[in-house]
Design an enzyme around this catalytic site. Structure first.
Site, short mmCIF file in Angstrom:
data_model
loop_
_atom_site.label_atom_id
_atom_site.label_comp_id
_atom_site.label_asym_id
_atom_site.label_seq_id
_atom_site.Cartn_x
_atom_site.Cartn_y
_atom_site.Cartn_z
N LYS A 111 0.86 -1.19 0.00
CA LYS A 111 0.00 0.00 0.00
C LYS A 111 0.89 1.23 0.00
O LYS A 111 2.05 1.17 0.43
CB LYS A 111 -0.91 -0.03 1.24
N1 GLU Z 1 -7.54 -0.12 -2.25
C1 GLU Z 1 -8.35 -1.29 -2.22
C2 GLU Z 1 -8.17 -2.00 -0.89
O1 GLU Z 1 -7.84 -1.43 0.10
C3 GLU Z 1 -8.14 -2.17 -3.44
C4 GLU Z 1 -6.78 -2.73 -3.60
C5 GLU Z 1 -6.55 -3.44 -4.92
O2 GLU Z 1 -7.48 -3.55 -5.70
O3 GLU Z 1 -5.41 -3.84 -5.16
O4 GLU Z 1 -8.46 -3.16 -0.79
#
Ligand code: GLU
Length: 426
Positions: A111
């Site tokens: 992330k």
């Molecule tokens: N940002 C989203 C999450 O927290 C999606 C992550 C993704 O699709 O890789 O799950």
């Protein structure tokens, strides 16, 4: 206008580690694997310059934390928000490891994001920020290594800029092989039908599974929604399809309430004409932010930021279930108080996993040169969400524990197994 602030009382990483340690103790996690999983593999911080519209140059700080890749490439979103820092990126990357593992995907967790308020920048500035951030990350991301996606305040358009920038750095021969470096792209730029609504849709599938388990249904149930962005809006669309009534909404501009019900489409229309804010919506009453979680309702869907339900407001809650559309919305002390009061919590690593599951479908589609239909996507997503809920229930009864800890145990066990089978290099 009082902005909705990420409450920094408990660090987000501290929160995820408390959740992890609780599960690790209960499942008797292998001590060596525990050491590995207690800390992210890689933490990347980049400072990069961008020319603003007025000709001046600003230096931005971007993050990408790669928590673990034992099960496959790192996967997870990039957010643009003032609260993005190393603590938040670490916590969110760690949650992604558990989210992808629980969903049975061949991914690890990552992330990141940039510490900005995107509302303060023009579209062309956001394009340059996104492209320069992508360039600064370089080969720290890649279609088989680390695959970003949308998160808070990042859009399909931004994902298209990431893909284009990343692909432009490759040789002409190689370029088109890299479209799956990022997911959540617009459909016309290699995106997946239904990826836009996948997280909100998944939240409602999770609630439907909860309702089935509790021998009830969503029809006629009242609910409040914190956050009216992508997740919140789509959740409200599918809640309406299932006959649930939206009675309160909170966003960064304030809180509104109408016990007769708020029409999601109408509110969405208003919001798009009101600079993205719900404030002053005529068909509901304004409410002080502190009173929001205490509203009379059956269901709460926090779909905004982390650490929103805390010791400060937990005692006011009247709902019987919390469906965590956001990542980390409930801190550990509030979590324990809710559990002691028999409030069900559908944990984030399950409840909002629809987004990353659809991202996996998009990645597969790009990799295999396929085109999936919306029906196929939503049907496959629903099946996966149902399987995960069943796993959580089984684990909760096996370990006699709450759903969050049960979900963590399931997720950690899959990663533990991979380490035990493969061993540690060299
Ligand atoms: N940002 C989203 C999450 O927290 C999606 C992550 C993704 O699709 O890789 O799950």
């Amino acid at each position: 206008m009082k902005p909705l602030k990420e409450v920094k009382k408990m660090g987000m990483y501290e929160n995820v580690m408390l959740q992890f340690n609780r599960a690790a103790d209960l499942m008797n996690l292998n001590p060596s694997v525990r050491k590995i999983l207690a800390i992210p593999n890689t933490e990347i911080v980049v400072n990069f310059p961008v020319k603003l519209d007025n000709g001046s140059v600003e230096v931005f700080k971007g993050y990408r934390v790669q928590h673990n890749n034992a099960l496959g490439p790192y996967k997870g979103g990039l957010r643009y928000h003032e609260t993005v820092d190393i603590d938040a990126a670490r916590a969110l990357a760690t949650w992604m490891t558990w989210k992808t593992s629980l969903a049975g995907l061949p991914y690890g967790g990552g992330k990141g994001g940039v510490q900005i308020n995107p509302k303060l920048f023009s579209n062309s500035e956001l394009e340059r920020i996104t492209r320069r951030f992508t360039y600064a990350l370089g080969d720290n991301i890649g279609p088989e290594h680390d695959i970003p996606a949308p998160d808070v305040n990042t859009t399909p358009q931004m994902m298209a800029w990431i893909a284009d920038t990343y692909m432009s750095t490759k040789s002409t021969n190689e370029r088109t092989k890299h479209a799956h470096v990022v997911t959540g792209k617009p459909v016309s730029a290699g995106g997946l039908e239904g990826r836009d609504r996948a997280t909100g849709f998944g939240v409602v599938i999770a609630l439907k599974e909860w309702a089935k388990h509790r021998n009830t249904s969503l029809r006629g149930k009242s609910y409040i929604l914190q956050g009216f962005g992508n997740v919140g809006y789509w959740a409200s669309v599918f809640m309406q399809k299932n006959g649930a009534i939206l009675v309160g909404v909170q966003d960064a501009s304030g809180s509104i309430y109408n016990e007769q019900g708020i029409d999601p489409e109408n509110l969405h229309q208003y919001m798009s004409e009101n600079r993205g804010f719900i404030k002053d919506y005529a068909l509901a009453n304004a409410l002080p932010n502190e009173m929001f979680f205490g509203l009379n309702c059956d269901i709460i869907i926090p779909a905004a930021l982390g650490n929103q339900i805390t010791e400060d407001n937990v005692d006011t809650i009247k709902a019987s279930v919390i469906a965590e559309g956001a990542n980390g919305p409930t801190d550990t002390s509030a979590n324990d108080i809710l559990i002691s009061k028999n409030v069900d919590i559908i944990p984030d690593i399950y409840c909002n996993s629809g987004g990353v599951i659809a991202s996996y479908f998009e990645w597969l589609q790009n990799r295999n040169g396929e085109m999936w239909t919306m029906e196929e996507v939503l049907e496959k997503l629903e099946t996966k969400m149902k399987v995960s809920f069943k796993k959580i229930l089984e684990s909760a009864s096996k370990y006699n524990t709450d759903w969050r800890t049960a979900a963590f145990i399931e997720a950690i066990a899959r990663v533990e197994q991979a380490y035990l089978q493969r061993g540690i290099f060299p």
